[in-house]
Design an enzyme around this catalytic site. Structure first.
Site, PDB file in Angstrom:
ATOM      1  N   TRP A  28      -2.632 -11.912 -10.649  1.00  0.00           N
ATOM      2  CA  TRP A  28      -1.491 -11.383  -9.882  1.00  0.00           C
ATOM      3  C   TRP A  28      -0.380 -12.405  -9.794  1.00  0.00           C
ATOM      4  O   TRP A  28       0.801 -12.067  -9.893  1.00  0.00           O
ATOM      5  CB  TRP A  28      -1.946 -10.939  -8.486  1.00  0.00           C
ATOM      6  N   ASP A  71       2.977 -13.654  -1.942  1.00  0.00           N
ATOM      7  CA  ASP A  71       2.276 -12.378  -2.105  1.00  0.00           C
ATOM      8  C   ASP A  71       1.019 -12.459  -1.248  1.00  0.00           C
ATOM      9  O   ASP A  71       0.070 -13.160  -1.577  1.00  0.00           O
ATOM     10  CB  ASP A  71       1.924 -12.171  -3.588  1.00  0.00           C
ATOM     11  N   LYS A 118      -5.359  -3.082   1.184  1.00  0.00           N
ATOM     12  CA  LYS A 118      -6.545  -3.901   1.446  1.00  0.00           C
ATOM     13  C   LYS A 118      -6.788  -3.976   2.960  1.00  0.00           C
ATOM     14  O   LYS A 118      -7.747  -3.435   3.462  1.00  0.00           O
ATOM     15  CB  LYS A 118      -6.409  -5.299   0.844  1.00  0.00           C
TER      16      LYS A 118
HETATM   17  N1  PMP Z   1      -1.101  -8.878  -5.631  1.00  0.00           N
HETATM   18  C1  PMP Z   1      -2.390  -9.008  -5.257  1.00  0.00           C
HETATM   19  C2  PMP Z   1      -2.847 -10.284  -4.631  1.00  0.00           C
HETATM   20  C3  PMP Z   1      -3.276  -7.953  -5.473  1.00  0.00           C
HETATM   21  O1  PMP Z   1      -4.550  -8.069  -5.115  1.00  0.00           O
HETATM   22  C4  PMP Z   1      -2.800  -6.754  -6.061  1.00  0.00           C
HETATM   23  C5  PMP Z   1      -3.686  -5.551  -6.286  1.00  0.00           C
HETATM   24  N2  PMP Z   1      -5.016  -5.727  -6.268  1.00  0.00           N
HETATM   25  C6  PMP Z   1      -1.464  -6.694  -6.452  1.00  0.00           C
HETATM   26  C7  PMP Z   1      -0.640  -7.758  -6.197  1.00  0.00           C
HETATM   27  C8  PMP Z   1      -0.907  -5.451  -7.083  1.00  0.00           C
HETATM   28  O2  PMP Z   1      -0.772  -4.509  -6.098  1.00  0.00           O
HETATM   29  P1  PMP Z   1      -0.303  -2.992  -6.337  1.00  0.00           P
HETATM   30  O3  PMP Z   1      -1.429  -2.313  -7.029  1.00  0.00           O
HETATM   31  O4  PMP Z   1      -0.023  -2.501  -4.962  1.00  0.00           O
HETATM   32  O5  PMP Z   1       0.929  -3.040  -7.189  1.00  0.00           O
END
Ligand code: PMP
Length: 362
Positions: free
Chosen positions: A103, A173, A197
């Site tokens: 991520w 993030d 989450k």
């Molecule tokens: N950042 C983190 C730390 C994540 O865990 C995730 C999804 N698991 C994301 C970004 C991406 O999130 P989304 O699916 O809401 O775009």
């Protein structure tokens, strides 16, 4: 199914049962209005109260000062990977990114499309088994911002503190650890997090931005992507994701009722102590992926000795009513996501199972 399973899913993850029950009670006829919230105008007084209470409660939980705007946006956290740079990385300026996994590097990749975003530090060489300490990197002081990922959902690593940037704006993030423990939000210029989450269902993303940054949002951005315009309309520039915001509001109230983030953090610590003791006390049957001082409180990545054993573990755990324990394909092994709404009882059911599985297969 009359009984709920032990839910260790990495996300969308478990939600608090009282929140689901409250939503269920109101699903068809919201508080006697004769309609579901999903059928109601987002300009109605009823929704207005829900929207504003959600913001107020998130502000309280996170200890946010008036220097910050709280925005609800669509598109998930991945959309923010792009929007952060499109809105706040000015031409001629450079942003620094820490890569602690999938991520984090995704955020860098998207930022590069709209500006000068560079890699400051990476844990790639060691399989993303740790987060850096401040001594691992240094900033020049000219950076527009430093971006990092506080909890790495896939690799199971997490910062225990907040990076010290010496005055450079800090962007984070927090998708997979927001609301899991107290955090000094005044240290951040921007925080974003997908809801699915610790906050609610997928469909809404929380963006917390220091107000003074909004002046830089360029006018040529699409309006719904422009933080300044979204803030100016209290996240009602277009129809907001009404139901997910309602659910986030219920979760926020629930966490306040529990005693706030200090209390939540204490419970999460007890869950962590139990599961990491089960790994460390297994006599080597289980090994953790993350280095000890980088261990995540939310996503516990570990493995048994072989792929066959890991597969058997997942199959038998599923049989025993435990869901979502297969590790992400980029790490393999096992992963137990123990977000806020996963009760200590579920973690203890898992640690019992781990002990019993090790005895049978060790
Ligand atoms: N950042 C983190 C730390 C994540 O865990 C995730 C999804 N698991 C994301 C970004 C991406 O999130 P989304 O699916 O809401 O775009």
């Amino acid at each position: 199914m009359s009984q709920r399973i032990h839910n260790f899913s990495a996300g969308p993850g478990a939600l608090p049962l009282p929140v689901l029950q409250s939503a269920q009670r109101n699903l068809v006829n919201y508080e006697g209005s004769g309609m579901s919230l999903m059928e109601m105008s987002h300009r109605s007084a009823i929704y207005d109260d829900i929207h504003n209470a959600c913001i107020t409660d998130l502000r309280t939980l996170l200890g946010l000062s008036d220097d910050y705007e709280v925005l609800f946006m669509g598109g998930g956290a991945r959309t923010q990977f792009a929007l952060v740079a499109m809105n706040l990385l000015r031409p001629q300026r450079r942003a620094a990114y820490i890569n602690t996994g999938t991520w984090a590097v995704g955020a860098l990749r998207e930022a590069k499309k709209s500006g000068d975003a560079t890699l400051l530090w990476s844990s790639e060489e060691t399989g993303h088994d740790r987060v850096p300490c401040d001594a691992d990197w240094s900033l020049t002081g000219d950076e527009e911002y430093l971006h990092y990922t506080s909890n790495n959902t896939i690799f199971g690593t997490q910062y225990s503190g907040i990076p010290e940037t010496g005055g450079v704006d800090l962007f984070c993030d927090m998708s997979s650890d927001i609301l899991s423990r107290p955090v000094d939000t005044s240290r951040f210029a921007l925080i974003y997090a997908g809801a699915q989450k610790n906050m609610g269902p997928a469909g809404v993303t929380l963006v917390i931005v220091r107000k003074d940054l909004l002046e830089r949002c360029p006018d040529n951005l699409p309006e719904v992507m422009n933080y300044r315009l979204v803030a100016g309309k209290s996240s009602m520039l277009n129809t907001p994701p009404v139901f997910p915001i309602y659910m986030v509001g219920l979760v926020a109230k629930h966490l306040l009722d529990l005693g706030g983030l200090a209390e939540v953090g204490t419970t999460n610590q007890a869950k962590n102590d139990a599961i990491y003791s089960a790994i460390d006390g297994s006599g080597g049957f289980y090994t953790g992926h993350a280095q000890r001082d980088s261990r995540s409180q939310m996503n516990v990545t570990f493995r048994a000795g072989s792929d066959t054993l890991n597969q058997r573990f997942v199959a038998e755990a599923t049989e025993a009513g435990m869901n979502g324990l297969k590790g992400h394909r980029s790490v393999g092994g096992l992963r137990a996501s123990i977000y806020n709404a996963v009760p200590l009882g579920s973690v203890l059911a898992l640690t019992d199972f781990m002990g019993e599985f090790a005895r049978r297969n060790g």
